[in-house]
Design an enzyme around this catalytic site. Structure first.
Site, mmCIF file in Angstrom:
data_model
loop_
_atom_site.group_PDB
_atom_site.id
_atom_site.type_symbol
_atom_site.label_atom_id
_atom_site.label_comp_id
_atom_site.label_asym_id
_atom_site.label_seq_id
_atom_site.Cartn_x
_atom_site.Cartn_y
_atom_site.Cartn_z
ATOM 1 N N LYS A 53 0.836 -1.210 0.000
ATOM 2 C CA LYS A 53 0.000 0.000 0.000
ATOM 3 C C LYS A 53 0.869 1.258 0.000
ATOM 4 O O LYS A 53 0.568 2.232 -0.699
ATOM 5 C CB LYS A 53 -0.946 -0.033 1.202
ATOM 6 N N GLN A 97 -4.619 -1.881 9.766
ATOM 7 C CA GLN A 97 -4.486 -3.183 9.113
ATOM 8 C C GLN A 97 -5.108 -4.286 9.980
ATOM 9 O O GLN A 97 -4.808 -4.400 11.161
ATOM 10 C CB GLN A 97 -3.010 -3.500 8.853
ATOM 11 N N ASP A 120 -11.158 2.987 4.547
ATOM 12 C CA ASP A 120 -11.668 1.615 4.391
ATOM 13 C C ASP A 120 -13.190 1.576 4.360
ATOM 14 O O ASP A 120 -13.785 0.537 4.075
ATOM 15 C CB ASP A 120 -11.163 0.731 5.534
#
Length: 282
Positions: A53, A97, A120
């Site tokens: 990422k 994460q 997200d």
């Protein structure tokens, strides 16, 4: 007739080019988008995901901040780090994460993220906006799937879409996105009865069971010219595979995503897009 391979790399590159142009425009006005990643513990797979990422962000001119904290970090300490990120005007997006260590309450951690920086799309606030059809930041994999369907000119309106997944990361947000695109949507899961019959009636199947011992999507489960999008990632004998038997399915389906190289690249690309959007509307 053999179906078409729905590669995700070409679509992801298109998204990245769009992001680069918009990032350059933002930087010209004095704003450089910045993504903060929070990794708790030293899980090798999670570390690889985070590095990828960061690499993708760098390619698009997006800055990153890397927060790596020990596995035994207390819940309150992590919440404090997230609060600091929320209050930092130079950071526009935050990604925690997953999975988190067992001693942490994942739902509470997600709820601490500012909805404006929730790249997200998992906070209760953004999930609610999605249900209302007003979300700006949507979970990356589901919105990436919609982008892939559009890229390959696959009609969604009026089609019967079956989702084999009910997670907050994929199945639930995807349900609402498909519904907003006027599909008729059925959600299947581990307790669904006669899943083969349901799949056989679907125009579009999005499968993400991720348990090859219990579920594999095969040619006899789909109808002619169905579209199959495989979200699952399984490692069998050192090889990455999805839920679908790709070589078998593509003999009957009209479009099929491979694993790897299908939906995966889109998840990262839409993360970049979400970070850009968060910076634009900060």
């Amino acid at each position: 007739m053999v179906g078409t391979r729905m590669g995700g790399l070409v679509v992801a590159e298109e998204v990245k080019k769009e992001v680069i142009l918009e990032v350059d425009a933002l930087r010209a006005r004095g704003t450089t988008p910045c993504l903060a990643t929070v990794l708790v513990g030293d899980d090798p797979a999670s570390a690889v995901y985070v590095r990828n990422k960061h690499k993708a962000c760098a390619q698009c001119g997006i800055q990153t901040k890397d927060y790596q904290i020990p596995t035994d970090t207390a819940q309150g300490q992590l919440e404090g780090i997230i609060e600091d990120i929320n209050n930092n005007d130079k950071i526009h997006g935050v990604l925690v994460q997953m999975p988190l260590p067992e001693h942490m309450d994942t739902n509470n951690i997600i709820s601490k993220i500012s909805p404006k920086k929730d790249v997200d799309g998992l906070t209760p606030y953004n999930a609610g906006l999605l249900v209302a059809g007003r979300a700006r930041l949507v979970a990356c994999t589901p919105i990436g799937i919609i982008r892939m369907l559009n890229y390959y000119n696959i009609d969604i309106e009026g089609r019967h879409a079956v989702i084999i997944n009910r997670s907050v990361l994929v199945g639930k947000p995807l349900y609402h996105l498909l519904l907003q695109n006027n599909a008729t949507v059925t959600t299947c899961h581990s307790r669904t009865k006669d899943i083969k019959k349901i799949c056989s009636m679907a125009d579009i199947i999005i499968t993400g069971a991720g348990n090859p011992d219990r579920f594999v999507l095969t040619r006899d489960m789909i109808k002619d010219d169905a579209v199959v999008i495989d979200v699952a990632i399984n490692r069998i004998n050192g090889k990455l595979t999805g839920d679908a038997d790709y070589d078998d399915i593509i003999q009957k389906a009209s479009f099929v995503t491979p694993v790897p190289g299908g939906v995966g690249p889109m998840t990262v690309a839409m993360l970049l897009r979400n970070t850009l959007m968060a910076a634009k509307y900060a």
